[in-house]
Motif scaffolding. Sequence first.
Motif, PDB file in Angstrom:
ATOM      1  N   ASP A 124      -5.540  -2.318  -4.971  1.00  0.00           N
ATOM      2  CA  ASP A 124      -6.877  -3.109  -4.463  1.00  0.00           C
ATOM      3  C   ASP A 124      -6.400  -4.538  -3.951  1.00  0.00           C
ATOM      4  OD1 ASP A 124      -9.383  -4.068  -3.586  1.00  0.00           O
ATOM      5  OD2 ASP A 124     -10.240  -3.870  -5.660  1.00  0.00           O
ATOM      6  N   LYS A 165      -5.474   5.519 -12.613  1.00  0.00           N
ATOM      7  CA  LYS A 165      -6.659   6.588 -12.312  1.00  0.00           C
ATOM      8  C   LYS A 165      -7.128   7.295 -13.627  1.00  0.00           C
ATOM      9  CE  LYS A 165      -5.506   7.219  -7.499  1.00  0.00           C
ATOM     10  NZ  LYS A 165      -4.658   7.979  -6.557  1.00  0.00           N
ATOM     11  N   GLU A 186      -3.996   3.051  -8.405  1.00  0.00           N
ATOM     12  CA  GLU A 186      -4.822   2.598  -7.359  1.00  0.00           C
ATOM     13  C   GLU A 186      -4.667   1.061  -6.924  1.00  0.00           C
ATOM     14  OE1 GLU A 186      -9.483   3.035  -6.836  1.00  0.00           O
ATOM     15  OE2 GLU A 186      -8.612   4.885  -6.976  1.00  0.00           O
ATOM     16  N   SER A 189       1.233   4.213  -2.887  1.00  0.00           N
ATOM     17  CA  SER A 189       0.903   5.507  -2.583  1.00  0.00           C
ATOM     18  C   SER A 189       1.887   6.491  -2.872  1.00  0.00           C
ATOM     19  CB  SER A 189       0.843   5.696  -0.972  1.00  0.00           C
ATOM     20  OG  SER A 189       2.120   5.759  -0.175  1.00  0.00           O
ATOM     21  N   ASP A 244       0.724   8.561  -7.892  1.00  0.00           N
ATOM     22  CA  ASP A 244      -0.341   9.408  -7.926  1.00  0.00           C
ATOM     23  C   ASP A 244      -1.684   8.975  -8.785  1.00  0.00           C
ATOM     24  OD1 ASP A 244       0.570  11.185  -6.049  1.00  0.00           O
ATOM     25  OD2 ASP A 244       1.134  12.531  -7.745  1.00  0.00           O
ATOM     26  N   ARG A 254       0.727  -1.239  -0.012  1.00  0.00           N
ATOM     27  CA  ARG A 254       0.131   0.120  -0.072  1.00  0.00           C
ATOM     28  C   ARG A 254       0.892   1.279  -0.106  1.00  0.00           C
ATOM     29  NH1 ARG A 254      -2.824  -3.456   4.139  1.00  0.00           N
ATOM     30  NH2 ARG A 254      -4.733  -4.197   3.128  1.00  0.00           N
TER      31      ARG A 254
END
Length: 162
Positions: free
Chosen positions: A143, A162, A141, A135, A138, A131
């Motif tokens: 999951d 994203k 994402e 992070s 940018d 994670r």
Amino acid sequence: MTIKNNAKLNEEHINDLRGAFEHRATWFYFLLDEARKKGLDWDDFARKAIFKCGCFHGDNKFTDTDDLKEFAAEFANDQVKDIFEMDIVESTDDKFVVEFNYCPLVAAWMKLTDNGEDIDHLCDIAMDGDRGILSTYDNFEFDLQETIASGGDVCKIVITKK
């Protein structure tokens, strides 16, 4: 809960690398166990530390890119794929799906405890590293959809643009 975590690859070099992962998972377990015995809020500090470690690796180990395929190739390089017996389910410009069929960290924890809830919790803390890595991107994402530690057949990670 039954945890299924059986390695199929059995090569000396891969087993040596898995042993290194198991060693780190073992001291991680004992470190948190001692903190728990002392009544410390071990979950909070462990999560923060592992997340920071992930951020460090995201900033220093991986290429700064918006290209998901480029990131995926680094995240799931050949050596890591063998250690975790990873299957790349999908790798496109917009989506990367990888399944881990074996986890040396879970293997270590299974040698230390038969408490499935503890193993699942330790796994979730360890996943704060991934994670943290994600992070630092940018445009990606992260999951986590399934884990071996929670009784799943695989650990399944989906990373989308994203």
